[in-house]
Design an enzyme around this catalytic site. Structure first.
Site, PDB file in Angstrom:
ATOM      1  N   GLU A 153      25.848  12.342 -37.144  1.00 35.52           N
ATOM      2  CA  GLU A 153      26.181  13.730 -36.778  1.00 35.52           C
ATOM      3  C   GLU A 153      25.021  14.680 -37.094  1.00 35.52           C
ATOM      4  O   GLU A 153      25.198  15.791 -37.574  1.00 35.52           O
ATOM      5  CB  GLU A 153      27.468  14.182 -37.478  1.00 35.52           C
ATOM      6  CG  GLU A 153      28.668  13.302 -37.229  1.00 35.52           C
ATOM      7  CD  GLU A 153      29.142  13.266 -35.776  1.00 35.52           C
ATOM      8  OE1 GLU A 153      28.704  14.104 -34.965  1.00 35.52           O
ATOM      9  OE2 GLU A 153      29.950  12.380 -35.444  1.00 35.52           O
ATOM     10  N   CYS A 154      23.804  14.228 -36.806  1.00 37.98           N
ATOM     11  CA  CYS A 154      22.601  14.993 -37.171  1.00 37.98           C
ATOM     12  C   CYS A 154      22.445  16.273 -36.368  1.00 37.98           C
ATOM     13  O   CYS A 154      21.631  17.128 -36.740  1.00 37.98           O
ATOM     14  CB  CYS A 154      21.360  14.130 -37.057  1.00 37.98           C
ATOM     15  SG  CYS A 154      21.007  13.606 -35.361  1.00 37.98           S
TER      16      CYS A 154
END
EC number: 2.7.1.21
Length: 192
Positions: free
Chosen positions: A88-89
């Site tokens: 979930e960068c």
């Protein structure tokens, strides 16, 4: 020499599966990894990275204000890290992406980031913007639209399955809230 990787795609392309497989490969060879995920996405529980195919791993959570250098250096001092994997960068801040470049360049630890490139309006997420600019390697993970073409856009859906054109950039959800589509179908649903 360590590098910063950005694995990006739309939803349902296997980003988390790929992250978990990479972590497994390191661990199978006796190497230590640190799996991290954004605290904002708690769909599968806090501190978990889960894949739709049923595999999961514990993860250290980060928020938008956390100093990733401190978090990673603390883990590295406790037990030498061979790789950091960030799920979930897209939720990283500009400063946090810069911190990850420090982890790569100064601490010499490879960092593999996995996330969405753009939001439901076709705009870049902040974390994705700076990863696209600063990562050493960019890798697109592909999935397909319902028409069979490559899906490179995401549409947010309301409760009846209609595409939404407005709203907050971040609204956590899965298949009930989002659909990956090709640009042609995105254009028809959002731009036209």
């Amino acid at each position: 020499m360590a590098q910063l990787y950005f694995y990006y795609s739309t939803m349902n392309a296997g980003k988390s599966t790929s992250l978990l497989q990479s972590s497994y490969n390191y661990r199978e060879r006796g190497m230590n990894t640190l799996v991290m995920t954004a605290s904002i996405d708690d769909r599968y529980g806090i501190g978990k990275v889960s894949s739709r195919i049923g595999i999961e791993s514990d993860a250290q959570v980060f928020s938008a204000t956390d100093n990733l250098i401190d978090m990673i250096a603390t883990s590295h001092e406790a037990d030498k890290l061979h790789c950091v994997l960030v799920d979930e960068c897209q939720f990283l801040s500009k400063e946090q992406v810069k911190q990850l470049t420090y982890v790569v360049d100064v601490l010499n630890i490879p960092v593999l980031c996995y996330g969405l490139r753009n939001d439901f309006q076709g705009e870049l997420f902040s974390g994705s913007q700076y990863l696209l600019a600063w990562a050493d390697k960019l890798v697109e993970l592909k999935t397909i639209c319902h028409c069979g073409r490559k899906a490179n856009m995401v549409v947010r859906l309301d409760g009846e399955g209609n595409a939404l054109r407005e709203g907050e950039q971040v609204e956590i959800g899965g298949n009930e809230s989002y659909e990956s589509v090709c640009r042609k179908h995105f254009r028809e649903l959002i731009w036209d």
